[in-house]
Design a protein around this motif. Sequence first.
Motif, PDB file in Angstrom:
ATOM      1  N   GLU A  39      37.735  -9.933  58.095  1.00 32.29           N
ATOM      2  CA  GLU A  39      37.714 -10.932  57.018  1.00 32.29           C
ATOM      3  C   GLU A  39      36.848 -12.125  57.406  1.00 32.29           C
ATOM      4  N   GLU A  40      36.923 -12.488  58.678  1.00 34.65           N
ATOM      5  CA  GLU A  40      36.097 -13.620  59.118  1.00 34.65           C
ATOM      6  C   GLU A  40      34.615 -13.293  58.965  1.00 34.65           C
ATOM      7  N   PHE A  41      34.261 -12.044  59.304  1.00 39.00           N
ATOM      8  CA  PHE A  41      32.860 -11.621  59.165  1.00 39.00           C
ATOM      9  C   PHE A  41      32.419 -11.670  57.698  1.00 39.00           C
ATOM     10  N   LEU A  42      33.252 -11.111  56.818  1.00 40.64           N
ATOM     11  CA  LEU A  42      32.841 -11.000  55.416  1.00 40.64           C
ATOM     12  C   LEU A  42      33.022 -12.306  54.635  1.00 40.64           C
ATOM     13  N   LEU A 101       9.571   1.545  51.932  1.00 39.58           N
ATOM     14  CA  LEU A 101      10.954   1.622  51.468  1.00 39.58           C
ATOM     15  C   LEU A 101      11.143   0.623  50.340  1.00 39.58           C
ATOM     16  N   ARG A 102      11.937   1.027  49.359  1.00 36.61           N
ATOM     17  CA  ARG A 102      12.178   0.134  48.213  1.00 36.61           C
ATOM     18  C   ARG A 102      13.673   0.055  47.920  1.00 36.61           C
ATOM     19  N   TRP A 103      14.133  -1.151  47.715  1.00 39.63           N
ATOM     20  CA  TRP A 103      15.541  -1.376  47.373  1.00 39.63           C
ATOM     21  C   TRP A 103      15.742  -1.200  45.877  1.00 39.63           C
ATOM     22  N   ILE A 104      16.833  -0.568  45.527  1.00 39.46           N
ATOM     23  CA  ILE A 104      17.165  -0.430  44.108  1.00 39.46           C
ATOM     24  C   ILE A 104      18.554  -1.028  43.832  1.00 39.46           C
ATOM     25  N   ASP A 105      18.847  -1.211  42.574  1.00 39.84           N
ATOM     26  CA  ASP A 105      20.188  -1.586  42.077  1.00 39.84           C
ATOM     27  C   ASP A 105      20.742  -2.880  42.666  1.00 39.84           C
ATOM     28  N   PHE A 106      20.344  -3.997  42.085  1.00 36.11           N
ATOM     29  CA  PHE A 106      20.883  -5.259  42.597  1.00 36.11           C
ATOM     30  C   PHE A 106      21.667  -6.023  41.532  1.00 36.11           C
ATOM     31  N   ASP A 107      22.561  -5.346  40.845  1.00 33.82           N
ATOM     32  CA  ASP A 107      23.319  -6.040  39.800  1.00 33.82           C
ATOM     33  C   ASP A 107      24.728  -6.448  40.230  1.00 33.82           C
ATOM     34  N   TYR A 108      25.130  -6.131  41.458  1.00 30.83           N
ATOM     35  CA  TYR A 108      26.473  -6.537  41.883  1.00 30.83           C
ATOM     36  C   TYR A 108      26.491  -8.024  42.247  1.00 30.83           C
ATOM     37  N   ALA A 109      27.568  -8.688  41.841  1.00 33.93           N
ATOM     38  CA  ALA A 109      27.734 -10.101  42.185  1.00 33.93           C
ATOM     39  C   ALA A 109      29.135 -10.316  42.735  1.00 33.93           C
ATOM     40  N   TYR A 110      29.267 -11.330  43.570  1.00 38.53           N
ATOM     41  CA  TYR A 110      30.556 -11.648  44.205  1.00 38.53           C
ATOM     42  C   TYR A 110      30.727 -13.156  44.257  1.00 38.53           C
ATOM     43  N   ASP A 111      31.954 -13.552  44.536  1.00 44.29           N
ATOM     44  CA  ASP A 111      32.228 -14.958  44.797  1.00 44.29           C
ATOM     45  C   ASP A 111      32.511 -15.143  46.275  1.00 44.29           C
ATOM     46  N   LEU A 112      31.507 -15.018  47.099  1.00 45.33           N
ATOM     47  CA  LEU A 112      31.706 -15.199  48.534  1.00 45.33           C
ATOM     48  C   LEU A 112      30.903 -16.414  48.955  1.00 45.33           C
ATOM     49  N   SER A 113      31.491 -17.589  48.829  1.00 50.58           N
ATOM     50  CA  SER A 113      30.689 -18.782  49.059  1.00 50.58           C
ATOM     51  C   SER A 113      30.637 -19.202  50.523  1.00 50.58           C
ATOM     52  N   ALA A 114      31.676 -18.878  51.307  1.00 50.67           N
ATOM     53  CA  ALA A 114      31.669 -19.355  52.691  1.00 50.67           C
ATOM     54  C   ALA A 114      30.666 -18.585  53.546  1.00 50.67           C
ATOM     55  N   ASN A 115      30.512 -17.319  53.264  1.00 55.87           N
ATOM     56  CA  ASN A 115      29.581 -16.485  54.034  1.00 55.87           C
ATOM     57  C   ASN A 115      28.744 -15.681  53.047  1.00 55.87           C
ATOM     58  N   PRO A 116      27.843 -16.316  52.334  1.00 56.55           N
ATOM     59  CA  PRO A 116      27.238 -15.682  51.170  1.00 56.55           C
ATOM     60  C   PRO A 116      26.437 -14.409  51.447  1.00 56.55           C
ATOM     61  N   PHE A 117      25.942 -14.254  52.676  1.00 59.22           N
ATOM     62  CA  PHE A 117      25.065 -13.108  52.945  1.00 59.22           C
ATOM     63  C   PHE A 117      25.760 -12.005  53.751  1.00 59.22           C
ATOM     64  N   VAL A 176      30.900 -12.211  68.234  1.00 56.55           N
ATOM     65  CA  VAL A 176      29.899 -13.014  67.525  1.00 56.55           C
ATOM     66  C   VAL A 176      29.337 -12.198  66.360  1.00 56.55           C
ATOM     67  N   PHE A 177      29.319 -12.801  65.192  1.00 58.07           N
ATOM     68  CA  PHE A 177      28.794 -12.098  64.012  1.00 58.07           C
ATOM     69  C   PHE A 177      27.406 -12.624  63.669  1.00 58.07           C
ATOM     70  N   TYR A 178      26.599 -11.757  63.111  1.00 61.04           N
ATOM     71  CA  TYR A 178      25.358 -12.247  62.507  1.00 61.04           C
ATOM     72  C   TYR A 178      25.733 -12.955  61.210  1.00 61.04           C
ATOM     73  N   GLU A 179      25.121 -14.089  60.983  1.00 64.48           N
ATOM     74  CA  GLU A 179      25.374 -14.797  59.719  1.00 64.48           C
ATOM     75  C   GLU A 179      24.180 -14.732  58.794  1.00 64.48           C
ATOM     76  N   THR A 180      23.016 -14.439  59.371  1.00 66.08           N
ATOM     77  CA  THR A 180      21.817 -14.343  58.536  1.00 66.08           C
ATOM     78  C   THR A 180      21.019 -13.100  58.946  1.00 66.08           C
ATOM     79  N   VAL A 181      20.194 -12.635  58.025  1.00 67.32           N
ATOM     80  CA  VAL A 181      19.344 -11.473  58.336  1.00 67.32           C
ATOM     81  C   VAL A 181      18.307 -11.871  59.382  1.00 67.32           C
ATOM     82  N   ASP A 182      17.901 -13.128  59.389  1.00 69.19           N
ATOM     83  CA  ASP A 182      16.932 -13.575  60.395  1.00 69.19           C
ATOM     84  C   ASP A 182      17.499 -13.422  61.808  1.00 69.19           C
ATOM     85  N   GLU A 183      18.776 -13.768  61.965  1.00 70.40           N
ATOM     86  CA  GLU A 183      19.415 -13.596  63.286  1.00 70.40           C
ATOM     87  C   GLU A 183      19.431 -12.114  63.673  1.00 70.40           C
ATOM     88  N   PHE A 184      19.782 -11.287  62.714  1.00 70.98           N
ATOM     89  CA  PHE A 184      19.841  -9.833  62.924  1.00 70.98           C
ATOM     90  C   PHE A 184      18.455  -9.296  63.324  1.00 70.98           C
TER      91      PHE A 184
END
Lengths: 163, 318
Positions: free
Chosen positions: A139-142, B205-221, B295-303
Amino acid sequence: MDFKKILLAVDASENAMRAVEYTGSIAGSTKGFQVELFCVERLPHRDTFPDEAAWAESCERTREELKTFMAQAHTRLETLGMARESITDQYLISCTSPFPNETFSCSRGTSVAQDIMEAVRQGGFGTVVVGRRGVSKAEEFLFGSVSNKIIHSAKDVTVWVVS
Amino acid sequence: MSEDVRALVRFYLPNFPVRRVRRLVTDTTDFSSIDYGDVVHLGGQHYMVLRDEAERRFGIEDFKFWVKRCKVLETGESAILKLVFHEEFLQQLGDITIRSYRSPAKEARILEMVKDDRRFMHGFSIVDDQGNLVRVLDVIRGKRFDLAVSEMGENHRDYFDNHFAGALGLFIDACEAIAWLHSRDERHGDIRRDHLWLEPRTGMLRWIDFDYAYDLSANPFALDLAGLGNILAFLVGRQVFRPPDLEEMGILDKAEPGDFNLVFRNRFANLRKAFPYVPEDLNRVLMHFSAGTEVFYETVDEFLADLRPCLDSLPKGG
């Protein structure tokens, strides 16, 4: 840094109320504390609603809930012994709200922890207080953990995490 | 009206059986009633509906009744119409439930943003007579990247020595596309293996289907990152490894709880335990998505900052 100058970060959760209780129990019984109640507005995302009207209505409800909580927290701190003039409020509105923005600053919604630490820096606070909800690692990750991020990024400031 | 439509179809699609032509549709609100033989009229173009699109999930065809495979009468080209479906549902990720939404407006906004960027599917949006925001998508001529990868190499060692570096290079480019999206405060929202397609014509490579939305404000990515982590694990392993696979390989007793994916507890993340030739730096990236990580990645740049250098330590055969 004056550790008696406290930024108490709240949302409208039970954890936040626990942080209010804890802060009040310490600051209310000792002289010289100043507490600023700080709330970062987190509104539902526009994309999660079918139309503008439904989104605006939900945002209005959320804002009302947060402001009501702030008022309750204010009253609770007074009840716990803090003088009214020692308590201030700061409500950081969301940059992406359906309402007109009449303030100079707003939250972009990408990091609540950063917004809190920026307020700590700007206000010269010596202590920051946050509630903690207790989440699993997944949960912390997501969903993120504001308290963990604050613990990791805090410098020259005391952090109280109330769980 | 229907005689006009028949005449139109006869003119543009002479091989189409005229008796199967149904109606001219200008209001797409009732998307499930729009079917084979209907002609949707949007923005001056006529779209002959051929079928509902389907995704193959868990071995079964999952029909998407709001997504129509069409032929554009005026141009003869294929197109996909994605009709408005404001779905709200609970998505299960391991033990975690996430409230998810299908947002036509979000997808339309991103389509506009990426109209010159071939790392994403292309298309445009247009409103029908009732104000429904329909997305008109180009058909990608290609293959799901995961299916292409699973056909590479005689066995895992052959794949890893001769094909993996190339696949990882392509994947890194695709991750950069997601980082670009994030830098503009947008999220893909539904990063899965079957939403990344390899286009042989461009080799991209091409990404498809980007219509999903969420309310994840603390960790948006984070959800996008979790999806990228899953795809990376698939690429390294050339398949998903679950406990029965590990048992078959005789390594299940070596697996510890921290070796599995953080969110999907039955997917093995510590692939170096299965394939000792997986370099340590690459395995370290995989382990950031494991239950054992601190430790989690928080951004794609970190990854990407950790992933890009891994290319240097890979065999470049093939």
